[in-house]
Design an enzyme around this catalytic site. Sequence first.
Site, PDB file in Angstrom:
ATOM      1  N   GLY A  26      -3.263   7.352  45.578  1.00 51.85           N
ATOM      2  CA  GLY A  26      -2.072   7.291  46.422  1.00 51.85           C
ATOM      3  C   GLY A  26      -1.178   6.113  46.102  1.00 51.85           C
ATOM      4  O   GLY A  26       0.053   6.249  46.049  1.00 51.85           O
TER       5      GLY A  26
ATOM      6  N   TYR B  15     -18.918  16.680  49.477  1.00 47.50           N
ATOM      7  CA  TYR B  15     -17.549  16.317  49.074  1.00 47.50           C
ATOM      8  C   TYR B  15     -16.903  17.469  48.296  1.00 47.50           C
ATOM      9  O   TYR B  15     -15.757  17.845  48.560  1.00 47.50           O
ATOM     10  CB  TYR B  15     -17.593  15.052  48.223  1.00 47.50           C
TER      11      TYR B  15
ATOM     12  N   ASN C  83     -12.456  11.646  35.878  1.00 44.57           N
ATOM     13  CA  ASN C  83     -12.828  10.264  36.212  1.00 44.57           C
ATOM     14  C   ASN C  83     -11.631   9.331  36.095  1.00 44.57           C
ATOM     15  O   ASN C  83     -11.045   9.195  35.028  1.00 44.57           O
ATOM     16  CB  ASN C  83     -13.932   9.766  35.271  1.00 44.57           C
TER      17      ASN C  83
END
Length: 311
Positions: A17, A137, A166
Amino acid sequence: MDKNARIFVAGHRGLVGSAIVRRLQAEGYDNLLLRTSNELDLRDQAAVVSFFEQERPEYVFLAAAKVGGIVANNSYPADFIYDNLMIEANVIHSAWRSGVTKLLFLGSTCIYPKLAPQPIREEYLLTGPLEPTNEPYAVAKIAGITMCRSYNRQFGTRFISAMPTNLYGPGDNFDLQNSHVLPALIRKFHEAKIAAAPTVTIWGTGSPYREFVHVDDVADASLFLMRNHEGNDIVNIGSGEEITIRDLALLVKKAIGFEGELVFDTSKPDGTPRKLSDVSRLHSLGWRHRIGLEEGVRATYGWYMDNNMSR
Protein backbone atom coordinates in the site's frame (compact mmCIF):
# COMPACT_ATOMS: atom_id res chain seq x y z
CA MET A 1 -7.91 7.66 -14.23
CA ASP A 2 -8.36 11.41 -13.96
CA LYS A 3 -5.60 13.05 -11.89
CA ASN A 4 -8.24 14.45 -9.54
CA ALA A 5 -10.05 11.12 -9.09
CA ARG A 6 -10.84 10.16 -5.50
CA ILE A 7 -8.64 7.12 -4.87
CA PHE A 8 -8.87 4.96 -1.75
CA VAL A 9 -5.69 2.99 -1.00
CA ALA A 10 -6.73 0.45 1.65
CA GLY A 11 -3.70 -0.59 3.67
CA HIS A 12 -1.63 2.48 2.75
CA ARG A 13 0.90 1.93 5.53
CA GLY A 14 1.72 -1.65 4.56
CA LEU A 15 4.52 -2.78 2.25
CA VAL A 16 2.42 -2.77 -0.94
CA GLY A 17 0.00 0.00 0.00
CA SER A 18 2.75 2.48 0.84
CA ALA A 19 4.46 1.72 -2.48
CA ILE A 20 1.16 2.29 -4.34
CA VAL A 21 0.80 5.66 -2.59
CA ARG A 22 4.35 6.63 -3.62
CA ARG A 23 3.63 5.61 -7.23
CA LEU A 24 0.32 7.47 -7.41
CA GLN A 25 1.85 10.63 -5.94
CA ALA A 26 4.76 10.43 -8.40
CA GLU A 27 2.21 10.27 -11.24
CA GLY A 28 0.42 13.38 -9.96
CA TYR A 29 -2.58 11.78 -8.24
CA ASP A 30 -3.07 13.90 -5.13
CA ASN A 31 -6.70 13.24 -4.17
CA LEU A 32 -5.89 10.14 -2.14
CA LEU A 33 -8.17 8.83 0.60
CA LEU A 34 -5.94 7.33 3.29
CA ARG A 35 -7.01 5.97 6.67
CA THR A 36 -4.98 4.15 9.31
CA SER A 37 -6.47 1.05 10.91
CA ASN A 38 -7.15 3.13 14.04
CA GLU A 39 -9.10 5.65 11.96
CA LEU A 40 -10.98 2.99 9.96
CA ASP A 41 -11.16 -0.65 11.02
CA LEU A 42 -11.88 -2.43 7.75
CA ARG A 43 -13.18 -5.44 9.69
CA ASP A 44 -16.03 -3.25 10.99
CA GLN A 45 -18.84 -3.40 8.43
CA ALA A 46 -20.71 -0.34 9.68
CA ALA A 47 -17.54 1.76 9.73
CA VAL A 48 -16.65 0.74 6.16
CA VAL A 49 -20.18 1.44 4.90
CA SER A 50 -20.08 4.87 6.52
CA PHE A 51 -16.65 5.66 5.02
CA PHE A 52 -17.75 4.77 1.48
CA GLU A 53 -21.01 6.70 1.81
CA GLN A 54 -19.23 9.82 3.03
CA GLU A 55 -16.08 9.78 0.89
CA ARG A 56 -17.41 8.21 -2.32
CA PRO A 57 -14.07 6.92 -3.70
CA GLU A 58 -13.99 6.41 -7.45
CA TYR A 59 -11.09 3.93 -7.48
CA VAL A 60 -9.99 1.45 -4.82
CA PHE A 61 -6.65 -0.31 -4.41
CA LEU A 62 -7.40 -3.09 -1.90
CA ALA A 63 -3.94 -3.76 -0.44
CA ALA A 64 -5.05 -4.12 3.20
CA ALA A 65 -4.54 -7.57 4.68
CA LYS A 66 -3.31 -9.44 7.73
CA VAL A 67 0.00 -10.93 6.60
CA GLY A 68 2.87 -12.84 8.17
CA GLY A 69 5.39 -15.64 7.76
CA ILE A 70 5.07 -19.35 8.51
CA VAL A 71 5.27 -18.93 12.30
CA ALA A 72 2.51 -16.31 12.38
CA ASN A 73 0.29 -18.28 9.98
CA ASN A 74 0.72 -21.44 12.06
CA SER A 75 0.12 -19.65 15.37
CA TYR A 76 -2.93 -17.53 14.45
CA PRO A 77 -4.87 -19.32 11.69
CA ALA A 78 -8.25 -18.06 12.92
CA ASP A 79 -7.03 -14.45 12.91
CA PHE A 80 -5.70 -14.83 9.37
CA ILE A 81 -8.91 -16.18 7.86
CA TYR A 82 -11.29 -13.97 9.87
CA ASP A 83 -9.47 -10.65 9.44
CA ASN A 84 -8.84 -11.12 5.72
CA LEU A 85 -12.37 -12.32 4.96
CA MET A 86 -13.89 -9.39 6.82
CA ILE A 87 -11.60 -6.79 5.22
CA GLU A 88 -12.26 -7.88 1.64
CA ALA A 89 -15.97 -8.60 2.13
CA ASN A 90 -16.62 -5.18 3.64
CA VAL A 91 -14.55 -3.22 1.11
CA ILE A 92 -15.74 -5.06 -2.01
CA HIS A 93 -19.40 -4.96 -0.97
CA SER A 94 -19.26 -1.24 -0.07
CA ALA A 95 -17.40 -0.50 -3.30
CA TRP A 96 -20.34 -1.97 -5.22
CA ARG A 97 -22.96 -0.24 -3.06
CA SER A 98 -21.37 3.19 -3.44
CA GLY A 99 -20.76 2.87 -7.19
CA VAL A 100 -16.95 2.68 -7.27
CA THR A 101 -15.72 2.94 -10.86
CA LYS A 102 -13.03 0.28 -10.52
CA LEU A 103 -11.35 -1.80 -7.81
CA LEU A 104 -8.08 -3.74 -7.77
CA PHE A 105 -7.89 -6.61 -5.27
CA LEU A 106 -4.36 -7.73 -4.39
CA GLY A 107 -3.72 -11.28 -3.24
CA SER A 108 -0.65 -13.51 -3.31
CA THR A 109 0.73 -16.40 -5.33
CA CYS A 110 0.25 -18.56 -2.19
CA ILE A 111 -3.33 -19.03 -3.47
CA TYR A 112 -2.08 -21.70 -5.86
CA PRO A 113 -1.87 -25.43 -5.06
CA LYS A 114 1.22 -26.53 -3.13
CA LEU A 115 2.24 -28.89 -5.93
CA ALA A 116 1.20 -26.74 -8.89
CA PRO A 117 3.23 -27.27 -12.08
CA GLN A 118 6.05 -24.75 -12.57
CA PRO A 119 5.98 -21.98 -13.60
CA ILE A 120 2.59 -21.33 -12.00
CA ARG A 121 -0.07 -20.16 -14.45
CA GLU A 122 -3.20 -18.32 -13.32
CA GLU A 123 -5.46 -21.15 -14.46
CA TYR A 124 -3.91 -23.51 -11.88
CA LEU A 125 -6.06 -21.87 -9.20
CA LEU A 126 -8.23 -24.44 -7.36
CA THR A 127 -6.69 -27.45 -9.13
CA GLY A 128 -5.15 -29.04 -6.02
CA PRO A 129 -4.58 -28.84 -2.24
CA LEU A 130 -3.03 -25.70 -0.76
CA GLU A 131 0.13 -25.40 1.33
CA PRO A 132 -1.20 -26.34 4.82
CA THR A 133 0.81 -23.71 6.75
CA ASN A 134 -0.89 -20.75 5.07
CA GLU A 135 -4.19 -22.34 4.00
CA PRO A 136 -6.41 -19.96 6.05
CA TYR A 137 -4.78 -16.90 4.43
CA ALA A 138 -4.91 -18.45 0.96
CA VAL A 139 -8.57 -19.47 1.31
CA ALA A 140 -9.44 -15.90 2.32
CA LYS A 141 -7.63 -14.51 -0.73
CA ILE A 142 -9.34 -17.02 -3.02
CA ALA A 143 -12.65 -15.85 -1.55
CA GLY A 144 -11.70 -12.27 -2.45
CA ILE A 145 -11.04 -13.27 -6.06
CA THR A 146 -14.38 -15.10 -6.17
CA MET A 147 -16.15 -12.06 -4.70
CA CYS A 148 -14.74 -9.79 -7.41
CA ARG A 149 -15.82 -12.21 -10.13
CA SER A 150 -19.27 -12.69 -8.58
CA TYR A 151 -19.98 -8.96 -8.28
CA ASN A 152 -18.79 -8.47 -11.86
CA ARG A 153 -21.16 -11.19 -13.05
CA GLN A 154 -24.18 -10.15 -11.03
CA PHE A 155 -23.81 -6.37 -10.95
CA GLY A 156 -21.54 -5.49 -13.88
CA THR A 157 -18.80 -4.05 -11.64
CA ARG A 158 -15.20 -3.60 -12.77
CA PHE A 159 -13.37 -5.43 -10.00
CA ILE A 160 -10.02 -7.00 -10.99
CA SER A 161 -7.55 -9.19 -9.09
CA ALA A 162 -3.75 -9.45 -9.17
CA MET A 163 -1.44 -11.89 -7.38
CA PRO A 164 2.09 -10.66 -6.55
CA THR A 165 4.88 -13.14 -5.86
CA ASN A 166 7.51 -12.77 -3.07
CA LEU A 167 7.86 -9.06 -2.34
CA TYR A 168 10.66 -7.04 -0.84
CA GLY A 169 11.65 -3.39 -0.59
CA PRO A 170 11.30 -0.29 1.59
CA GLY A 171 8.89 -0.81 4.46
CA ASP A 172 9.57 -4.54 4.68
CA ASN A 173 9.49 -6.50 7.95
CA PHE A 174 13.02 -7.33 9.14
CA ASP A 175 12.05 -9.19 12.31
CA LEU A 176 14.03 -12.44 12.33
CA GLN A 177 11.17 -14.39 13.93
CA ASN A 178 8.43 -13.65 11.41
CA SER A 179 9.95 -11.98 8.35
CA HIS A 180 10.37 -13.54 4.92
CA VAL A 181 13.65 -14.87 3.62
CA LEU A 182 15.09 -11.82 1.85
CA PRO A 183 14.65 -9.19 4.60
CA ALA A 184 15.78 -11.82 7.14
CA LEU A 185 18.99 -12.35 5.17
CA ILE A 186 19.61 -8.60 4.95
CA ARG A 187 19.34 -8.25 8.71
CA LYS A 188 21.40 -11.38 9.40
CA PHE A 189 24.28 -10.28 7.19
CA HIS A 190 24.15 -6.71 8.51
CA GLU A 191 24.34 -7.83 12.14
CA ALA A 192 27.12 -10.31 11.33
CA LYS A 193 29.07 -7.55 9.60
CA ILE A 194 28.72 -5.22 12.60
CA ALA A 195 29.76 -8.01 14.99
CA ALA A 196 32.63 -9.10 12.70
CA ALA A 197 31.22 -12.63 12.91
CA PRO A 198 33.14 -15.30 10.97
CA THR A 199 30.02 -16.99 9.57
CA VAL A 200 26.31 -16.56 8.82
CA THR A 201 24.04 -19.60 9.07
CA ILE A 202 21.42 -20.16 6.38
CA TRP A 203 18.50 -22.56 6.92
CA GLY A 204 18.42 -25.61 4.66
CA THR A 205 20.65 -26.67 1.80
CA GLY A 206 20.39 -23.45 -0.20
CA SER A 207 19.09 -25.38 -3.22
CA PRO A 208 15.42 -24.25 -3.45
CA TYR A 209 14.57 -21.68 -6.12
CA ARG A 210 12.57 -18.55 -5.32
CA GLU A 211 11.28 -15.57 -7.31
CA PHE A 212 11.37 -12.01 -5.99
CA VAL A 213 9.84 -8.75 -7.19
CA HIS A 214 10.52 -5.28 -5.79
CA VAL A 215 7.48 -3.68 -4.18
CA ASP A 216 7.89 -0.52 -6.31
CA ASP A 217 7.52 -2.72 -9.40
CA VAL A 218 4.36 -4.24 -7.88
CA ALA A 219 2.99 -0.73 -7.30
CA ASP A 220 3.79 0.22 -10.90
CA ALA A 221 2.09 -2.96 -12.16
CA SER A 222 -0.93 -2.27 -9.95
CA LEU A 223 -1.42 1.18 -11.48
CA PHE A 224 -0.83 -0.30 -14.95
CA LEU A 225 -3.53 -2.94 -14.38
CA MET A 226 -5.97 -0.39 -13.00
CA ARG A 227 -5.55 1.54 -16.25
CA ASN A 228 -5.30 -1.35 -18.72
CA HIS A 229 -6.89 -4.58 -17.47
CA GLU A 230 -10.55 -5.56 -17.37
CA GLY A 231 -12.46 -8.74 -16.67
CA ASN A 232 -12.35 -11.78 -14.41
CA ASP A 233 -8.90 -13.12 -15.33
CA ILE A 234 -6.50 -12.87 -12.40
CA VAL A 235 -2.98 -11.64 -13.23
CA ASN A 236 0.29 -12.76 -11.64
CA ILE A 237 2.71 -9.95 -10.79
CA GLY A 238 6.33 -11.07 -10.67
CA SER A 239 9.72 -10.93 -12.31
CA GLY A 240 9.45 -14.34 -13.95
CA GLU A 241 13.05 -14.91 -12.82
CA GLU A 242 14.26 -17.30 -10.13
CA ILE A 243 17.37 -17.67 -7.98
CA THR A 244 18.54 -20.34 -5.53
CA ILE A 245 18.59 -19.46 -1.83
CA ARG A 246 22.38 -20.03 -1.92
CA ASP A 247 22.87 -17.51 -4.73
CA LEU A 248 20.46 -15.11 -3.05
CA ALA A 249 22.54 -15.32 0.15
CA LEU A 250 25.72 -14.64 -1.83
CA LEU A 251 24.04 -11.66 -3.52
CA VAL A 252 22.95 -10.21 -0.16
CA LYS A 253 26.39 -10.89 1.34
CA LYS A 254 28.00 -8.91 -1.47
CA ALA A 255 25.52 -6.03 -1.24
CA ILE A 256 26.13 -5.65 2.49
CA GLY A 257 29.88 -6.20 2.39
CA PHE A 258 30.04 -9.16 4.78
CA GLU A 259 33.49 -10.78 4.62
CA GLY A 260 32.79 -14.08 6.40
CA GLU A 261 31.57 -17.45 5.19
CA LEU A 262 28.16 -19.07 4.68
CA VAL A 263 27.14 -22.13 6.72
CA PHE A 264 24.09 -24.13 5.62
CA ASP A 265 22.13 -25.81 8.43
CA THR A 266 20.80 -28.83 6.57
CA SER A 267 18.84 -29.98 9.62
CA LYS A 268 16.39 -27.15 8.86
CA PRO A 269 13.68 -27.56 6.19
CA ASP A 270 14.12 -26.35 2.63
CA GLY A 271 10.43 -25.84 1.92
CA THR A 272 9.05 -26.09 -1.61
CA PRO A 273 11.85 -26.86 -4.12
CA ARG A 274 10.64 -24.29 -6.64
CA LYS A 275 8.00 -21.55 -6.70
CA LEU A 276 7.98 -19.49 -9.89
CA SER A 277 5.03 -17.54 -11.24
CA ASP A 278 4.20 -17.48 -14.94
CA VAL A 279 4.00 -13.79 -15.86
CA SER A 280 3.25 -14.21 -19.56
CA ARG A 281 -0.28 -12.79 -19.10
CA LEU A 282 1.14 -9.59 -17.57
CA HIS A 283 3.81 -9.40 -20.29
CA SER A 284 1.15 -9.80 -22.98
CA LEU A 285 -0.65 -6.76 -21.53
CA GLY A 286 2.54 -4.75 -21.98
CA TRP A 287 4.16 -4.60 -18.53
CA ARG A 288 7.54 -5.96 -17.34
CA HIS A 289 9.45 -5.45 -14.11
CA ARG A 290 12.26 -2.88 -14.15
CA ILE A 291 14.19 -3.28 -10.89
CA GLY A 292 16.85 -5.99 -10.98
CA LEU A 293 17.38 -8.09 -7.86
CA GLU A 294 20.91 -6.88 -7.09
CA GLU A 295 19.91 -3.23 -7.51
CA GLY A 296 16.78 -3.79 -5.46
CA VAL A 297 18.62 -5.51 -2.59
CA ARG A 298 21.15 -2.67 -2.40
CA ALA A 299 18.36 -0.08 -2.26
CA THR A 300 16.44 -2.09 0.36
CA TYR A 301 19.56 -2.39 2.52
CA GLY A 302 19.96 1.39 2.28
CA TRP A 303 16.38 1.81 3.48
CA TYR A 304 17.01 -0.63 6.34
CA MET A 305 20.07 1.33 7.41
CA ASP A 306 18.12 4.61 7.35
CA ASN A 307 15.13 3.27 9.26
CA ASN A 308 16.44 0.85 11.88
CA MET A 309 18.41 1.39 15.06
CA SER A 310 21.04 -1.32 14.51
CA ARG A 311 23.80 0.09 12.33
